[in-house]
Design a protein around this motif. Structure first.
Motif, PDB file in Angstrom:
ATOM      1  N   ASP A 176      45.332  31.441  46.136  1.00 54.63           N
ATOM      2  CA  ASP A 176      44.660  32.745  46.243  1.00 54.63           C
ATOM      3  C   ASP A 176      44.642  33.469  44.896  1.00 54.63           C
ATOM      4  OD1 ASP A 176      44.108  32.491  48.979  1.00 54.63           O
ATOM      5  OD2 ASP A 176      45.928  33.544  49.582  1.00 54.63           O
ATOM      6  N   ALA A 177      45.784  33.484  44.202  1.00 55.44           N
ATOM      7  CA  ALA A 177      45.880  34.177  42.919  1.00 55.44           C
ATOM      8  C   ALA A 177      44.988  33.515  41.868  1.00 55.44           C
ATOM      9  CB  ALA A 177      47.325  34.217  42.441  1.00 55.44           C
ATOM     10  N   MET A 178      44.958  32.191  41.868  1.00 58.84           N
ATOM     11  CA  MET A 178      44.123  31.483  40.899  1.00 58.84           C
ATOM     12  C   MET A 178      42.642  31.725  41.167  1.00 58.84           C
ATOM     13  SD  MET A 178      46.087  27.886  40.180  1.00 58.84           S
ATOM     14  CE  MET A 178      46.963  27.654  41.732  1.00 58.84           C
ATOM     15  N   ALA A 179      42.257  31.748  42.437  1.00 59.85           N
ATOM     16  CA  ALA A 179      40.853  32.022  42.773  1.00 59.85           C
ATOM     17  C   ALA A 179      40.472  33.429  42.335  1.00 59.85           C
ATOM     18  CB  ALA A 179      40.625  31.845  44.271  1.00 59.85           C
ATOM     19  N   ALA A 180      41.360  34.390  42.548  1.00 61.42           N
ATOM     20  CA  ALA A 180      41.092  35.770  42.110  1.00 61.42           C
ATOM     21  C   ALA A 180      40.982  35.836  40.591  1.00 61.42           C
ATOM     22  CB  ALA A 180      42.193  36.699  42.618  1.00 61.42           C
ATOM     23  N   LEU A 181      41.832  35.087  39.895  1.00 63.17           N
ATOM     24  CA  LEU A 181      41.777  35.038  38.438  1.00 63.17           C
ATOM     25  C   LEU A 181      40.438  34.482  37.969  1.00 63.17           C
ATOM     26  CD1 LEU A 181      43.198  35.107  35.599  1.00 63.17           C
ATOM     27  CD2 LEU A 181      43.923  32.779  36.098  1.00 63.17           C
ATOM     28  N   VAL A 182      40.007  33.389  38.572  1.00 65.78           N
ATOM     29  CA  VAL A 182      38.718  32.783  38.205  1.00 65.78           C
ATOM     30  C   VAL A 182      37.592  33.791  38.417  1.00 65.78           C
ATOM     31  CG1 VAL A 182      37.014  31.027  38.876  1.00 65.78           C
ATOM     32  CG2 VAL A 182      39.427  30.393  38.582  1.00 65.78           C
ATOM     33  N   GLU A 183      37.591  34.458  39.550  1.00 71.06           N
ATOM     34  CA  GLU A 183      36.526  35.424  39.831  1.00 71.06           C
ATOM     35  C   GLU A 183      36.574  36.599  38.860  1.00 71.06           C
ATOM     36  OE1 GLU A 183      37.276  36.066  44.017  1.00 71.06           O
ATOM     37  OE2 GLU A 183      35.746  34.575  44.538  1.00 71.06           O
ATOM     38  N   LEU A 239      47.156  35.300  31.032  1.00 70.59           N
ATOM     39  CA  LEU A 239      48.005  34.107  31.072  1.00 70.59           C
ATOM     40  C   LEU A 239      49.432  34.479  31.479  1.00 70.59           C
ATOM     41  CD1 LEU A 239      46.807  32.141  27.925  1.00 70.59           C
ATOM     42  CD2 LEU A 239      46.501  31.517  30.321  1.00 70.59           C
ATOM     43  N   SER A 240      49.599  34.755  32.748  1.00 67.85           N
ATOM     44  CA  SER A 240      50.928  35.034  33.289  1.00 67.85           C
ATOM     45  C   SER A 240      51.139  34.157  34.510  1.00 67.85           C
ATOM     46  CB  SER A 240      51.066  36.504  33.663  1.00 67.85           C
ATOM     47  OG  SER A 240      50.303  36.792  34.818  1.00 67.85           O
ATOM     48  N   LEU A 241      52.393  33.934  34.849  1.00 69.15           N
ATOM     49  CA  LEU A 241      52.684  33.105  36.016  1.00 69.15           C
ATOM     50  C   LEU A 241      52.065  33.676  37.280  1.00 69.15           C
ATOM     51  CD1 LEU A 241      56.414  32.044  35.544  1.00 69.15           C
ATOM     52  CD2 LEU A 241      54.351  30.695  35.187  1.00 69.15           C
ATOM     53  N   ASP A 242      52.008  34.997  37.375  1.00 68.24           N
ATOM     54  CA  ASP A 242      51.481  35.620  38.592  1.00 68.24           C
ATOM     55  C   ASP A 242      50.056  35.189  38.893  1.00 68.24           C
ATOM     56  OD1 ASP A 242      53.861  36.895  39.118  1.00 68.24           O
ATOM     57  OD2 ASP A 242      53.255  38.762  38.142  1.00 68.24           O
ATOM     58  N   GLY A 243      49.266  34.932  37.881  1.00 71.36           N
ATOM     59  CA  GLY A 243      47.890  34.510  38.090  1.00 71.36           C
ATOM     60  C   GLY A 243      47.747  33.074  38.564  1.00 71.36           C
ATOM     61  N   PHE A 244      48.854  32.329  38.506  1.00 70.12           N
ATOM     62  CA  PHE A 244      48.826  30.906  38.848  1.00 70.12           C
ATOM     63  C   PHE A 244      49.803  30.526  39.951  1.00 70.12           C
ATOM     64  CE2 PHE A 244      46.976  31.277  34.715  1.00 70.12           C
ATOM     65  CZ  PHE A 244      45.932  30.369  34.735  1.00 70.12           C
ATOM     66  N   ARG A 245      50.425  31.509  40.575  1.00 69.72           N
ATOM     67  CA  ARG A 245      51.448  31.231  41.594  1.00 69.72           C
ATOM     68  C   ARG A 245      50.879  30.634  42.877  1.00 69.72           C
ATOM     69  NH1 ARG A 245      56.382  32.695  40.512  1.00 69.72           N
ATOM     70  NH2 ARG A 245      56.747  34.274  38.928  1.00 69.72           N
ATOM     71  N   THR A 246      49.698  31.078  43.260  1.00 70.95           N
ATOM     72  CA  THR A 246      49.113  30.635  44.524  1.00 70.95           C
ATOM     73  C   THR A 246      47.649  30.258  44.308  1.00 70.95           C
ATOM     74  OG1 THR A 246      48.325  32.821  45.187  1.00 70.95           O
ATOM     75  CG2 THR A 246      50.594  32.268  45.801  1.00 70.95           C
TER      76      THR A 246
END
Length: 87
Positions: free
Chosen positions: A69-76, A60-67
């Motif tokens: 692309d980042a959110m998709a990588a987080l989900v995966e 739960l950091s901003l970096d995981g939700f900035r884009t």
């Protein structure tokens, strides 16, 4: 679910709130200036609900939700953990 399907769902959610936004998958939504703390929490809740996962505190950091692309990588990444934890 493929990476493109994940990204499409994320874009749909964001654009549902901001329909006039021309959003690239690598664009920092926080730098665009429209994201506030409430919308950030809504993003977290959407991701957990839509993809049926629980995001660990360390993710739960901003970096995981900035884009997108980042959110998709987080989900995966988190989905992989969920599958490993259940298997």
């Amino acid at each position: 679910m493929t990476t493109e399907q994940i990204k499409a769902a994320l874009r749909e959610f964001i654009l549902g709130r901001y329909p006039d936004l021309d959003l690239r998958d690598d664009e920092d939504i926080f730098r665009l200036g429209f994201v506030n703390s409430l919308f950030a929490m809504e993003l977290v809740m959407f991701v957990e609900s839509k993809f049926q996962l629980s995001i660990p505190n360390e993710e739960l950091s901003l970096d995981g939700f900035r884009t997108v692309d980042a959110m998709a990588a987080l989900v995966e990444r988190v989905s992989g953990r969920d599958v490993a934890a259940k298997g």
